[in-house]
Design a protein around this motif. Structure first.
Motif, PDB file in Angstrom:
ATOM      1  N   MET A  80      48.874  32.784  -3.672  1.00 35.06           N
ATOM      2  CA  MET A  80      48.804  31.388  -3.288  1.00 35.06           C
ATOM      3  C   MET A  80      50.299  30.822  -3.410  1.00 35.06           C
ATOM      4  O   MET A  80      51.126  29.921  -3.075  1.00 35.06           O
ATOM      5  N   ILE A  81      50.878  31.828  -3.754  1.00 32.02           N
ATOM      6  CA  ILE A  81      52.918  31.760  -4.081  1.00 32.02           C
ATOM      7  C   ILE A  81      53.367  33.077  -3.977  1.00 32.02           C
ATOM      8  O   ILE A  81      52.812  34.416  -4.094  1.00 32.02           O
ATOM      9  N   SER A  82      54.526  33.117  -3.502  1.00 37.63           N
ATOM     10  CA  SER A  82      55.484  34.494  -3.567  1.00 37.63           C
ATOM     11  C   SER A  82      55.760  35.953  -4.223  1.00 37.63           C
ATOM     12  O   SER A  82      55.757  34.284  -5.597  1.00 37.63           O
ATOM     13  N   SER A  83      56.078  36.084  -4.349  1.00 41.31           N
ATOM     14  CA  SER A  83      56.576  36.667  -5.767  1.00 41.31           C
ATOM     15  C   SER A  83      58.403  36.509  -6.913  1.00 41.31           C
ATOM     16  O   SER A  83      58.663  36.257  -7.548  1.00 41.31           O
ATOM     17  N   GLY A  84      58.753  35.801  -5.486  1.00 38.19           N
ATOM     18  CA  GLY A  84      59.789  35.518  -5.607  1.00 38.19           C
ATOM     19  C   GLY A  84      59.870  33.225  -6.293  1.00 38.19           C
ATOM     20  O   GLY A  84      60.651  33.107  -7.780  1.00 38.19           O
ATOM     21  N   VAL A  85      58.973  33.083  -5.997  1.00 41.28           N
ATOM     22  CA  VAL A  85      58.374  31.873  -6.520  1.00 41.28           C
ATOM     23  C   VAL A  85      58.091  31.970  -7.910  1.00 41.28           C
ATOM     24  O   VAL A  85      58.532  31.470  -8.586  1.00 41.28           O
ATOM     25  N   GLU A  86      56.895  32.902  -8.021  1.00 39.52           N
ATOM     26  CA  GLU A  86      56.355  33.441  -9.486  1.00 39.52           C
ATOM     27  C   GLU A  86      57.282  33.851 -10.568  1.00 39.52           C
ATOM     28  O   GLU A  86      57.718  33.331 -11.881  1.00 39.52           O
ATOM     29  N   PHE A  87      58.734  35.028  -9.978  1.00 44.64           N
ATOM     30  CA  PHE A  87      59.536  35.065 -11.090  1.00 44.64           C
ATOM     31  C   PHE A  87      60.054  33.607 -11.171  1.00 44.64           C
ATOM     32  O   PHE A  87      60.939  33.572 -11.984  1.00 44.64           O
TER      33      PHE A  87
END
Length: 488
Positions: free
Chosen positions: A247-254
């Motif tokens: 539900m979130i991108s890798s960029g948002v997660e990081f």
């Protein structure tokens, strides 16, 4: 002052008790309205199962840091303004949620609404100001147990309201009506309560931003005890990541990971800034307290309230998956679980007042450990009636344990009650995140065993390290004089 509570009175401290538990009740109606409304929302907006699950996760994510912040603010500003503000602002945010149309809007507003769940912390400080220590356990238990019933109130009333308005927008009207009632009650509450009885002093912390401690070792322990709060938020982020729910991108997660690390580093510096000048000059012994007391109550509430939230979330599916009960029957049997709060949590507080805080916690945690150990060994061939009875017994011990924990919270340091309650309350949500995550990775029997083993570890901590509250605590008035507060 009378020894027995007169719950049928609506004068003085009893008036405050009734108004405050109902304020808590209304926050839970608004905050936990999402659960019973989810089938309506999912059908009206054509949400996927994954999108629905994400909304439920977002609904509790903000509550963990919010309880910490609200605990600081209530000690500084007082429970009157804080409870009213949470009800009014929470109601407005909830109304905004009910009229969102895109999934992105729903997700954002629901995440922001998590602060409503922090209202619980406010009432802990209010009740501690109005009731003497020998009655605080029962009073806090009634406040927590009856207020918690707001979740059941939402589940019982809101689907009926939504159905009466129709399938498409019924959920919008139901949430809006509940939110407007919360706003109205918030205004009513502000004009009908005071922070303390007439003539009493409302003690405030010298600074906010971190809990005041009494020694360098306590400061280290305080910093360490903040780590599980951040780990829970990291775990929630991981659940939303591309590798899990997507539900979130890798960029948002990081980005979230980086922000959480930076906030934790900032909190370390803030903890030092708040406490440095007091630690350099030894705090007088009569004004000191042991932070280990707070730490043990943190872990205790992680078990009790974490168990309560996680078990009520999985119980119906447990009955369906393991015993092949019809969904309606399973839901009705699981629905018994929240009702236990009406008597179990006050009962835990009452036993603490009557027989001692530590002894009561030892007995209740022994009960949690044993009952969930038995549940962890349940076989699918067991009698359904026996299994339901076991879940009820486990629920009684865990909910009574929550009452026992908060019978002790106000007795540690009066001026810090809100902050301590905020931290302890946040650990309850951490427990729910921990146990529910485990439930998604293991089978039900292993889930119950995990609760039992965690309870056993905390039981050892209680037996070895927890101390019965002192006979009195001291606070310094604004003019420098010292006031002694009796605790029994």
């Amino acid at each position: 002052m009378e020894d027995k509570l007169n719950l049928f009175s609506f004068k003085g401290k009893y008036y405050i008790l009734h108004l405050t538990w109902f304020a808590f009740f209304m926050t839970f109606v608004v905050w936990l309205s999402l659960g019973p409304m989810m089938p309506f929302i999912q059908q009206a907006l054509l949400l996927s199962e994954q999108q629905a699950k994400v909304l439920l996760i977002l609904n509790v994510a903000m509550t963990i840091p919010a309880r910490i912040v609200v605990g600081m603010l209530v000690d500084k500003l007082g429970p009157k303004i804080m409870f009213s503000s949470i009800l009014v602002l929470g109601g407005l945010v909830s109304i905004a949620f009910s009229w969102m149309h895109s999934y992105e809007q729903l997700a954002l507003v629901r995440f922001l609404s998590g602060f409503i769940g922090a209202g619980f912390v406010v009432g802990i400080r209010m009740i501690s100001e109005w009731f003497p220590a020998k009655q605080t356990g029962t009073a806090q238990g009634i406040y927590g147990g009856w207020g918690n019933f707001g979740s059941a109130g939402a589940a019982i009333s809101l689907p009926f309201i939504a159905s009466s308005f129709g399938e498409v927008n019924g959920w919008r009207y139901a949430i809006t009506i509940a939110s407007m009632l919360a706003i109205s009650y918030g205004i009513f509450y502000y004009f009908n309560v005071t922070n303390t009885p007439k003539g009493s002093t409302y003690f405030k912390p010298k600074k906010i931003g971190a809990i005041e401690v009494s020694s360098y070792s306590d400061l280290v322990l305080y910093v360490l005890m903040n780590i599980p709060l951040y780990l829970a938020l990291l775990l929630l982020t991981w659940k939303l990541s591309p590798e899990r729910m997507g539900m979130i991108s890798s960029g948002v997660e990081f980005g979230i990971y980086i922000v959480l690390v930076l906030v934790f580093v900032f909190q370390i510096f803030k903890s030092w800034a708040v406490n440095a000048q007091y630690l350099k000059h030894l705090t007088p012994k009569q004004h000191q307290y042991k932070f280990k007391q707070v730490a043990i109550l943190d872990w205790a509430y992680l078990v009790t309230f974490g168990t309560e939230l996680s078990v009520v979330s999985i119980l119906a599916m447990f009955y369906v998956d393991w015993f092949e009960l019809p969904k309606i029957t399973a839901a009705l049997l699981a629905g018994v679980y929240p009702f236990i709060n009406l008597f179990a949590r006050p009962g835990g507080g009452y036993l603490s007042d009557k027989y001692g805080r530590k002894l009561t916690l030892v007995v209740l945690f022994s009960g949690i450990t044993l009952s969930f150990l038995v549940l962890g060994n349940v076989d699918k061939s067991w009698s359904m009636y026996l299994v339901v009875a076991l879940t009820i017994v486990g629920g009684i011990f865990s909910k009574a344990g929550s009452g026992a924990v908060f019978s002790m919270v106000p007795l540690i340091q009066r001026r810090l009650t809100g902050q301590i309650a905020g931290m302890v309350g946040a650990f309850g949500n951490v427990g729910a995140v921990l146990f529910l995550t485990a439930n998604s990775l293991v089978d039900y029997d292993e889930f119950f065993i995990l609760i039992s083993m965690t309870s056993a570890v905390v039981l050892v901590l209680i037996v070895i390290f927890l101390e019965e509250p002192r006979e009195h605590m001291t606070e310094i008035l604004d003019d420098g004089t010292v006031e002694i507060i009796k605790l029994n």
